[in-house]
Design an enzyme around this catalytic site. Structure first.
Site, PDB file in Angstrom:
ATOM      1  N   GLN A  28      -6.313   0.019  -8.830  1.00  0.00           N
ATOM      2  CA  GLN A  28      -6.193   0.651  -7.509  1.00  0.00           C
ATOM      3  C   GLN A  28      -7.420   1.478  -7.127  1.00  0.00           C
ATOM      4  OE1 GLN A  28      -1.893   1.996  -8.555  1.00  0.00           O
ATOM      5  NE2 GLN A  28      -1.901   1.788  -6.339  1.00  0.00           N
ATOM      6  N   ARG A  85      -4.076  11.524 -15.351  1.00  0.00           N
ATOM      7  CA  ARG A  85      -3.462  10.283 -15.816  1.00  0.00           C
ATOM      8  C   ARG A  85      -4.194   9.106 -15.171  1.00  0.00           C
ATOM      9  NH1 ARG A  85       1.776   7.098 -13.919  1.00  0.00           N
ATOM     10  NH2 ARG A  85       1.442   5.390 -15.362  1.00  0.00           N
ATOM     11  N   HIS A 131      -1.264  -0.950 -16.434  1.00  0.00           N
ATOM     12  CA  HIS A 131      -0.744  -0.663 -15.096  1.00  0.00           C
ATOM     13  C   HIS A 131      -0.944  -1.922 -14.229  1.00  0.00           C
ATOM     14  CE1 HIS A 131       0.295   2.853 -12.243  1.00  0.00           C
ATOM     15  NE2 HIS A 131       0.354   1.761 -11.498  1.00  0.00           N
ATOM     16  N   ASN A 176       3.177   0.932 -17.365  1.00  0.00           N
ATOM     17  CA  ASN A 176       3.654   1.585 -16.159  1.00  0.00           C
ATOM     18  C   ASN A 176       4.720   0.728 -15.492  1.00  0.00           C
ATOM     19  OD1 ASN A 176       3.245   3.714 -13.988  1.00  0.00           O
ATOM     20  ND2 ASN A 176       3.075   1.823 -12.800  1.00  0.00           N
ATOM     21  N   GLU A 177       5.902   1.295 -15.328  1.00  0.00           N
ATOM     22  CA  GLU A 177       6.963   0.706 -14.511  1.00  0.00           C
ATOM     23  C   GLU A 177       7.245  -0.770 -14.793  1.00  0.00           C
ATOM     24  OE1 GLU A 177       6.152   1.680 -10.418  1.00  0.00           O
ATOM     25  OE2 GLU A 177       6.429   3.811 -10.785  1.00  0.00           O
ATOM     26  N   ASN A 316       8.507   8.261 -13.569  1.00  0.00           N
ATOM     27  CA  ASN A 316       7.913   8.056 -12.251  1.00  0.00           C
ATOM     28  C   ASN A 316       9.050   8.067 -11.247  1.00  0.00           C
ATOM     29  OD1 ASN A 316       5.609   7.516 -13.701  1.00  0.00           O
ATOM     30  ND2 ASN A 316       5.265   5.471 -12.858  1.00  0.00           N
ATOM     31  N   TYR A 318      10.206   8.895  -6.946  1.00  0.00           N
ATOM     32  CA  TYR A 318       9.707   9.166  -5.600  1.00  0.00           C
ATOM     33  C   TYR A 318      10.771   9.640  -4.625  1.00  0.00           C
ATOM     34  CZ  TYR A 318       5.156   7.200  -6.772  1.00  0.00           C
ATOM     35  OH  TYR A 318       3.919   7.000  -7.326  1.00  0.00           O
ATOM     36  N   GLU A 382       4.613  10.414 -12.365  1.00  0.00           N
ATOM     37  CA  GLU A 382       4.273  10.072 -10.976  1.00  0.00           C
ATOM     38  C   GLU A 382       5.319  10.598 -10.030  1.00  0.00           C
ATOM     39  OE1 GLU A 382       3.598   5.988  -9.653  1.00  0.00           O
ATOM     40  OE2 GLU A 382       2.409   5.640 -11.456  1.00  0.00           O
ATOM     41  N   TRP A 432       1.152  11.468  -7.527  1.00  0.00           N
ATOM     42  CA  TRP A 432       0.489  10.227  -7.155  1.00  0.00           C
ATOM     43  C   TRP A 432       0.060  10.371  -5.718  1.00  0.00           C
ATOM     44  CZ3 TRP A 432      -0.989   5.988  -9.846  1.00  0.00           C
ATOM     45  CH2 TRP A 432      -1.516   4.943  -9.068  1.00  0.00           C
ATOM     46  N   GLU A 439      -3.200   0.156  -2.356  1.00  0.00           N
ATOM     47  CA  GLU A 439      -1.757   0.300  -2.536  1.00  0.00           C
ATOM     48  C   GLU A 439      -1.095  -1.079  -2.648  1.00  0.00           C
ATOM     49  OE1 GLU A 439       0.251   2.542  -3.494  1.00  0.00           O
ATOM     50  OE2 GLU A 439       2.132   1.611  -2.912  1.00  0.00           O
ATOM     51  N   TRP A 440      -1.562  -1.866  -3.632  1.00  0.00           N
ATOM     52  CA  TRP A 440      -0.941  -3.146  -3.982  1.00  0.00           C
ATOM     53  C   TRP A 440      -0.702  -4.027  -2.754  1.00  0.00           C
ATOM     54  CZ3 TRP A 440      -2.198  -3.316  -8.788  1.00  0.00           C
ATOM     55  CH2 TRP A 440      -2.108  -2.187  -9.592  1.00  0.00           C
TER      56      TRP A 440
HETATM   57  C1  GBH Z   1       4.288   3.460  -8.110  1.00  0.00           C
HETATM   58  O1  GBH Z   1       5.316   2.542  -7.964  1.00  0.00           O
HETATM   59  C2  GBH Z   1       3.156   2.788  -8.816  1.00  0.00           C
HETATM   60  O2  GBH Z   1       3.129   3.125 -10.180  1.00  0.00           O
HETATM   61  C3  GBH Z   1       1.821   3.044  -8.183  1.00  0.00           C
HETATM   62  O3  GBH Z   1       0.882   2.151  -8.705  1.00  0.00           O
HETATM   63  C4  GBH Z   1       1.937   2.970  -6.681  1.00  0.00           C
HETATM   64  O4  GBH Z   1       0.699   3.059  -6.046  1.00  0.00           O
HETATM   65  C5  GBH Z   1       2.836   4.088  -6.236  1.00  0.00           C
HETATM   66  O5  GBH Z   1       4.057   4.044  -6.880  1.00  0.00           O
HETATM   67  C6  GBH Z   1       3.104   4.124  -4.735  1.00  0.00           C
HETATM   68  O6  GBH Z   1       3.787   2.997  -4.318  1.00  0.00           O
HETATM   69  O7  GBH Z   1      13.319  -1.375  -2.653  1.00  0.00           O
HETATM   70  O8  GBH Z   1      14.398  -2.284  -4.588  1.00  0.00           O
HETATM   71  O9  GBH Z   1      12.257  -3.124  -3.924  1.00  0.00           O
HETATM   72  C7  GBH Z   1       6.255   2.876  -7.007  1.00  0.00           C
HETATM   73  C8  GBH Z   1       7.641   2.719  -7.480  1.00  0.00           C
HETATM   74  C9  GBH Z   1       9.468   1.290  -7.473  1.00  0.00           C
HETATM   75  C10 GBH Z   1       8.568   2.050  -5.410  1.00  0.00           C
HETATM   76  C11 GBH Z   1      10.178   0.213  -6.738  1.00  0.00           C
HETATM   77  C12 GBH Z   1       9.267   0.969  -4.672  1.00  0.00           C
HETATM   78  C13 GBH Z   1      11.021  -0.512  -4.600  1.00  0.00           C
HETATM   79  C14 GBH Z   1      12.439  -0.712  -4.949  1.00  0.00           C
HETATM   80  N1  GBH Z   1       8.276   1.663  -6.751  1.00  0.00           N
HETATM   81  N2  GBH Z   1      10.458   0.588  -5.355  1.00  0.00           N
HETATM   82  S1  GBH Z   1      13.145  -1.961  -3.976  1.00  0.00           S
END
Ligand code: GBH
Length: 482
Positions: A28, A85, A131, A176-177, A316, A318, A382, A432, A439-440
């Protein structure tokens, strides 16, 4: 649950060794994808394919941090962080990825210099080994995470890193995740390698089986790498290791038995899928029920390696989702998500992402849940917010990121309340992200940075949220003087 209250300044103090800093990930921010012998990762070509990222953005330059790393460290220092991190790009260390493939000395040298410079700046390196940037060669060779072969290759890569950096790195995250790797990469097909049953999206993939196989191989890869660390490195290097799990708090939409059960099912699939094997030694009962034979089985020998394979809980998180029974999406535990309460109001402040609203009380609940269930210190690896439409504001406007400040104000207060009032052992907090970055699947259209990046010049400008966080932790972490 106790409602967070105002804390006296004394009670609000976090322990002296509390870690705070920002989180980033190699793909990223680094750019420079074809220099110093780096091999390709699965995100290189994926992000260049039309339609894979919202704005057509790719990782070729990102925030140019492979070149601008000294500036990044100076920025971190200016914020007064105690830790950073970041992740290591597997394909910089072993360009072709595998255990019989050559190690790239220039890759080692880059991260080695970087780690030295962090330490010289008084910043604790907190390193993620994976990651999401799998070496493309391993995907081409045998399908990457779909193949049990990956366990040995990942372990070898991890050992190369422990050997090269473990004298100075004492905090490791294997992955990661993993939920995102399995579901978004091999179920929904929105992340590399983009596999899915949806033939409009992908020519290959089976969303009903592949995510669960991938998840299984991720867990085994993590566990065997940790075993190697503990046997060969930890006794002398004395670091700690875990796996960063995504997971948002799940709240019943309404207080009915069906919705309470639904909320638990959501936690089982997002968190328990990984945390239950790693900390408790088994997959969640509900996942076995939902998936039957599609959920792979650990042998007794494997389970002995998986169970207890983390020294702390790396969280992590949010947001919070309101959960309704009766959904059909297995990736969410057959639970329907919403942010709209029964009375029609929104749970929190809307962000730029459909999946994210501000709701700090849920974070406090999640900290309590994870601590009670998994019984280890928690490192928040995160948490962050993307201000709605921030990318269409002028830079001047974007720097005043009010909604992100309020998000972090709430999240930091919730963490303090969980520590001080609930007795949860929280030891770190990593917002984060340090910078607006790639952002992917959103490309550059969604900004998560506490620092604004002008991508035309690569100049960095602190947003109000960075200033808020710097002050909050300066005021709240105990010092030798206080
Ligand atoms: C993180 O993932 C990442 O580690 C990071 O790389 C990224 O930039 C950052 O967050 C911001 O996006 O609605 O069922 O599809 C985010 C965690 C987990 C968020 C899955 C979105 C979607 C669930 N993500 N979630 S769903």
């Amino acid at each position: 649950m106790v409602v967070p209250t105002a804390l006296s300044p004394l009670a609000a103090k976090l322990p002296k060794d509390f870690l705070w800093g920002f989180a980033t990930a190699a793909f990223q921010i680094e750019g420079s994808t074809d220099v110093d012998g780096r091999g390709k990762s699965i995100w290189d070509d994926f992000s260049r394919q039309p339609g894979k990222t919202r704005d057509g953005g790719n990782g070729d330059v990102a925030t140019d941090s492979y070149k601008l790393w000294k500036e990044d460290i100076a920025l971190l220092k200016s914020y007064g962080v105690t830790s950073y991190r970041f992740s290591i790009a597997w394909a910089r260390i072993i360009p072709l990825g595998g255990r019989n493939d050559p190690v790239n000395p220039k890759g080692i040298e880059h991260y080695s210099k970087f780690i030295d410079a962090l330490l010289a700046a008084g910043i604790v390196p907190f390193v993620t080994l994976y990651h999401w940037d799998l070496p493309q060669a391993l995907y081409d060779r045998y399908g990457g995470w779909l193949n049990r072969e990956i366990v040995e290759d990942y372990k070898n890569y991890a050992k190369v890193c422990f050997r090269a950096f473990g004298d100075r790195v004492k905090h490791w995250l294997t992955m990661n995740e993993p939920w995102c790797v399995a579901i978004l990469g091999h179920g929904r097909g929105v992340f590399a390698p983009g596999r899915s049953s949806d033939r409009n999206r992908s020519p290959e993939g089976d969303s009903s089986t592949e995510p669960w196989i991938v998840g299984h191989n991720l867990i085994l890869s993590h566990a065997y790498a940790v075993k190697a660390y503990r046997e060969e490195f930890q006794p002398s290097q004395r670091g700690i290791v875990s796996i960063a799990l995504n997971g948002d708090w799940a709240m019943p939409y309404e207080d009915t038995p069906a919705n309470v059960e639904a909320a638990q099912h959501a936690l089982d699939v997002f968190i328990g899928w990984y945390a239950d094997p790693v900390y408790l030694g088994h997959y969640p009962e509900f996942m076995r029920e939902m998936l039957g034979e599609r959920l792979p089985v650990f042998t007794t020998e494997e389970l002995a390696v998986v169970k207890g394979s983390a020294d702390f809980y790396a969280m992590n998180t949010y947001t919070t989702n309101l959960c309704k029974a009766g959904g059909s999406d297995e990736f969410r535990g057959r639970v329907e998500y919403t942010f709209t309460r029964p009375d029609g109001t929104q749970l929190g402040t809307e962000s730029h992402c459909f999946w994210l609203q501000t709701y700090p009380p849920g974070f406090r609940q999640l900290l309590n849940y994870a601590y009670k269930r998994y019984r280890l210190p928690i490192y928040v690896t995160e948490t962050g917010f993307a201000v709605k439409d921030e990318n269409s504001l002028t830079m001047e406007e974007a720097l005043h990121d009010h909604d992100r400040v309020e998000y972090f104000r709430g999240m930091s207060a919730a963490a303090v309340a969980a520590i001080v009032e609930d007795g949860v052992d929280v030891r770190a907090f990593f917002p984060w992200s340090l910078l607006d970055n790639f952002e992917w699947a959103d490309g550059y259209s969604t900004r998560f940075g506490a620092t604004y990046v002008d991508f035309a010049t690569q100049k960095r400008y602190p947003k109000d949220s960075a200033k808020f966080l710097a002050k909050f932790f300066k005021d709240n972490i105990a010092s030798d003087l206080s």
